[in-house]
Design an enzyme around this catalytic site. Structure first.
Site, PDB file in Angstrom:
ATOM      1  N   SER A  65       0.856  -1.193   0.000  1.00  0.00           N
ATOM      2  CA  SER A  65       0.000   0.000   0.000  1.00  0.00           C
ATOM      3  C   SER A  65       0.889   1.238   0.000  1.00  0.00           C
ATOM      4  O   SER A  65       1.988   1.222   0.577  1.00  0.00           O
ATOM      5  CB  SER A  65      -0.888   0.023   1.241  1.00  0.00           C
TER       6      SER A  65
ATOM      7  N   TYR B  19      -1.529  -0.343  10.237  1.00  0.00           N
ATOM      8  CA  TYR B  19      -1.732  -0.887   8.881  1.00  0.00           C
ATOM      9  C   TYR B  19      -0.557  -0.514   7.978  1.00  0.00           C
ATOM     10  O   TYR B  19      -0.015  -1.370   7.260  1.00  0.00           O
ATOM     11  CB  TYR B  19      -3.046  -0.337   8.314  1.00  0.00           C
TER      12      TYR B  19
HETATM   13  P1  NAP Z   1     -11.795  -5.244   0.224  1.00  0.00           P
HETATM   14  O1  NAP Z   1     -12.590  -4.629  -0.872  1.00  0.00           O
HETATM   15  O2  NAP Z   1     -12.156  -4.991   1.651  1.00  0.00           O
HETATM   16  O3  NAP Z   1     -11.706  -6.814  -0.036  1.00  0.00           O
HETATM   17  C1  NAP Z   1     -10.962  -7.576   0.858  1.00  0.00           C
HETATM   18  C2  NAP Z   1     -10.883  -9.004   0.357  1.00  0.00           C
HETATM   19  O4  NAP Z   1     -10.006  -9.730   1.228  1.00  0.00           O
HETATM   20  C3  NAP Z   1     -12.211  -9.708   0.381  1.00  0.00           C
HETATM   21  O5  NAP Z   1     -12.237 -10.622  -0.687  1.00  0.00           O
HETATM   22  C4  NAP Z   1     -12.187 -10.438   1.723  1.00  0.00           C
HETATM   23  O6  NAP Z   1     -12.972 -11.623   1.752  1.00  0.00           O
HETATM   24  C5  NAP Z   1     -10.734 -10.809   1.807  1.00  0.00           C
HETATM   25  N1  NAP Z   1     -10.256 -11.015   3.172  1.00  0.00           N
HETATM   26  C6  NAP Z   1     -10.250 -10.141   4.211  1.00  0.00           C
HETATM   27  N2  NAP Z   1      -9.705 -10.730   5.291  1.00  0.00           N
HETATM   28  C7  NAP Z   1      -9.372 -11.982   4.926  1.00  0.00           C
HETATM   29  C8  NAP Z   1      -8.783 -13.076   5.600  1.00  0.00           C
HETATM   30  N3  NAP Z   1      -8.434 -13.001   6.886  1.00  0.00           N
HETATM   31  N4  NAP Z   1      -8.571 -14.227   4.909  1.00  0.00           N
HETATM   32  C9  NAP Z   1      -8.933 -14.335   3.600  1.00  0.00           C
HETATM   33  N5  NAP Z   1      -9.489 -13.327   2.912  1.00  0.00           N
HETATM   34  C10 NAP Z   1      -9.718 -12.169   3.585  1.00  0.00           C
HETATM   35  O7  NAP Z   1     -10.256  -4.794   0.119  1.00  0.00           O
HETATM   36  P2  NAP Z   1      -9.404  -4.185  -1.100  1.00  0.00           P
HETATM   37  O8  NAP Z   1      -9.495  -2.710  -1.038  1.00  0.00           O
HETATM   38  O9  NAP Z   1      -9.704  -4.889  -2.360  1.00  0.00           O
HETATM   39  O10 NAP Z   1      -7.940  -4.543  -0.588  1.00  0.00           O
HETATM   40  C11 NAP Z   1      -7.220  -5.643  -1.100  1.00  0.00           C
HETATM   41  C12 NAP Z   1      -5.756  -5.453  -0.736  1.00  0.00           C
HETATM   42  O11 NAP Z   1      -5.303  -4.204  -1.268  1.00  0.00           O
HETATM   43  C13 NAP Z   1      -5.504  -5.392   0.773  1.00  0.00           C
HETATM   44  O12 NAP Z   1      -4.299  -6.068   1.075  1.00  0.00           O
HETATM   45  C14 NAP Z   1      -5.370  -3.903   1.034  1.00  0.00           C
HETATM   46  O13 NAP Z   1      -4.581  -3.639   2.162  1.00  0.00           O
HETATM   47  C15 NAP Z   1      -4.708  -3.444  -0.248  1.00  0.00           C
HETATM   48  N6  NAP Z   1      -4.872  -2.008  -0.532  1.00  0.00           N
HETATM   49  C16 NAP Z   1      -6.103  -1.459  -0.728  1.00  0.00           C
HETATM   50  C17 NAP Z   1      -6.202  -0.093  -0.986  1.00  0.00           C
HETATM   51  C18 NAP Z   1      -7.523   0.607  -1.206  1.00  0.00           C
HETATM   52  O14 NAP Z   1      -7.562   1.850  -1.176  1.00  0.00           O
HETATM   53  N7  NAP Z   1      -8.610  -0.122  -1.443  1.00  0.00           N
HETATM   54  C19 NAP Z   1      -5.048   0.692  -1.057  1.00  0.00           C
HETATM   55  C20 NAP Z   1      -3.822   0.096  -0.850  1.00  0.00           C
HETATM   56  C21 NAP Z   1      -3.744  -1.263  -0.597  1.00  0.00           C
HETATM   57  P3  NAP Z   1     -14.570 -11.577   2.075  1.00  0.00           P
HETATM   58  O15 NAP Z   1     -15.226 -11.009   0.841  1.00  0.00           O
HETATM   59  O16 NAP Z   1     -14.944 -12.988   2.284  1.00  0.00           O
HETATM   60  O17 NAP Z   1     -14.738 -10.697   3.267  1.00  0.00           O
END
Ligand code: NAP
Length: 267
Positions: A162, A176
């Site tokens: 991130s 985080y």
């Molecule tokens: P999201 O929309 O909240 O989706 C999270 C996904 O991870 C969902 O599929 C969820 O499964 C799964 N998950 C959460 N906890 C888990 C666990 N303990 N074991 C297995 N699966 C789990 O998140 P996102 O924004 O796509 O983020 C994905 C990655 O990108 C993360 O690592 C996050 O830190 C990183 N990121 C995101 C952003 C942003 O702005 N969105 C920016 C930088 C980095 P369920 O559907 O079953 O809950």
């Protein structure tokens, strides 16, 4: 000469394997960035293992989209913060497809926003279990299958870091941000550790991306509030991140390892 070295589309490269279509595990593939990666991978000819923790219906929708695109998918429930769940996830992939070519270490949480002086240890430990230990455990299982040292044919790992690792997350989630700093360091070290074993390890550092993660953290207006402060004037999409991840896993990125790519609109 120029025409001879023209890059082939990733779709063609993925389908050229002599042992059938390549296989990718996407942790947290049910929603957000992971779902976009899984869908795009399916369109490019990868067979995909869609991991999720709680949202089975969302994972099933992703798998359905992959099948409609002409590829194969399985859905596997598992918490990446649990070692036994991680081991079971990879065994399910072995059973379904018998090979592994790529891991996208995507599952992650931001937890509840908190200043460090108000942060409960239980919350910190849970976040580190998922964001750091989970990534390590998944990488371990992938390397055991893909490394030429273990009789594998090589492969690729992309870790989802991130921009918070650079920005530090003050006032919101230093915990985080620090977990993602660990992922950056792991990417550099692990990439070098397995570079001669046919495995490339890279990371992407997304900036502000429009997914559920912000609302889940109790900040539903975060994207609207911060979007205009990004140099490009907007949040990014999960699809814009997925495109870069699929490129890092493609043959076009054959000399790229231990690299961390910012996908943050200049943030
Ligand atoms: P999201 O929309 O909240 O989706 C999270 C996904 O991870 C969902 O599929 C969820 O499964 C799964 N998950 C959460 N906890 C888990 C666990 N303990 N074991 C297995 N699966 C789990 O998140 P996102 O924004 O796509 O983020 C994905 C990655 O990108 C993360 O690592 C996050 O830190 C990183 N990121 C995101 C952003 C942003 O702005 N969105 C920016 C930088 C980095 P369920 O559907 O079953 O809950």
């Amino acid at each position: 000469m120029a025409s001879k070295i023209r890059a082939k589309p990733a779709r063609t490269a993925a389908r050229r394997s002599s042992h059938g279509k390549p296989v990718m595990i996407v942790t947290g593939g049910s929603r957000g960035i992971g779902a976009a990666v899984a869908r795009l991978a399916g369109r490019q000819g990868w067979r995909v293992v869609v991991n999720y923790r709680t949202e089975k219906k969302a994972a099933d929708r992703v798998a359905g989209a992959i099948r409609r695109a002409g590829s194969e998918a399985i859905v596997v429930q598992g918490d990446v913060g649990s070692e036994s769940d991680v081991v079971a996830l990879f065994k399910a992939a072995d059973k379904a497809f018998g090979r592994l070519d790529a891991l996208v270490n995507n599952a992650g949480i931001v937890g509840t926003p908190s200043r460090v002086d108000e942060l409960p240890a239980r919350q910190l430990r849970r976040l580190l279990d998922i964001n750091v230990t989970g990534c390590f455990m998944c990488a371990r299982e992938a390397i055991r299958r893909m490394s030429t040292r273990h009789g594998g044919r090589g492969g690729g790992i992309v870790n989802i870091s991130s921009a918070a690792a650079r920005l530090g997350g003050p006032g919101e989630w230093v915990h985080y941000a620090a977990s993602k700093g660990a992922i950056d360091t792991m990417t550099i070290g692990l990439g070098r550790e397995v570079a001669a074993e046919g495995i490339r390890v890279n990371a992407v550092r997304p900036g502000l991306i429009d997914t559920d993660i912000h609302a889940t953290a109790g900040l539903p207006d975060r994207v609207a509030r911060l979007g205009p402060t990004v140099p490009m004037g907007r949040a990014g999409t999960a699809e814009e991140v997925a495109t870069a991840i699929l490129w890092l896993l493609s043959k076009e990125a054959s000399y790229v390892t231990s690299s961390i790519m910012d996908i943050s609109g200049g943030r």
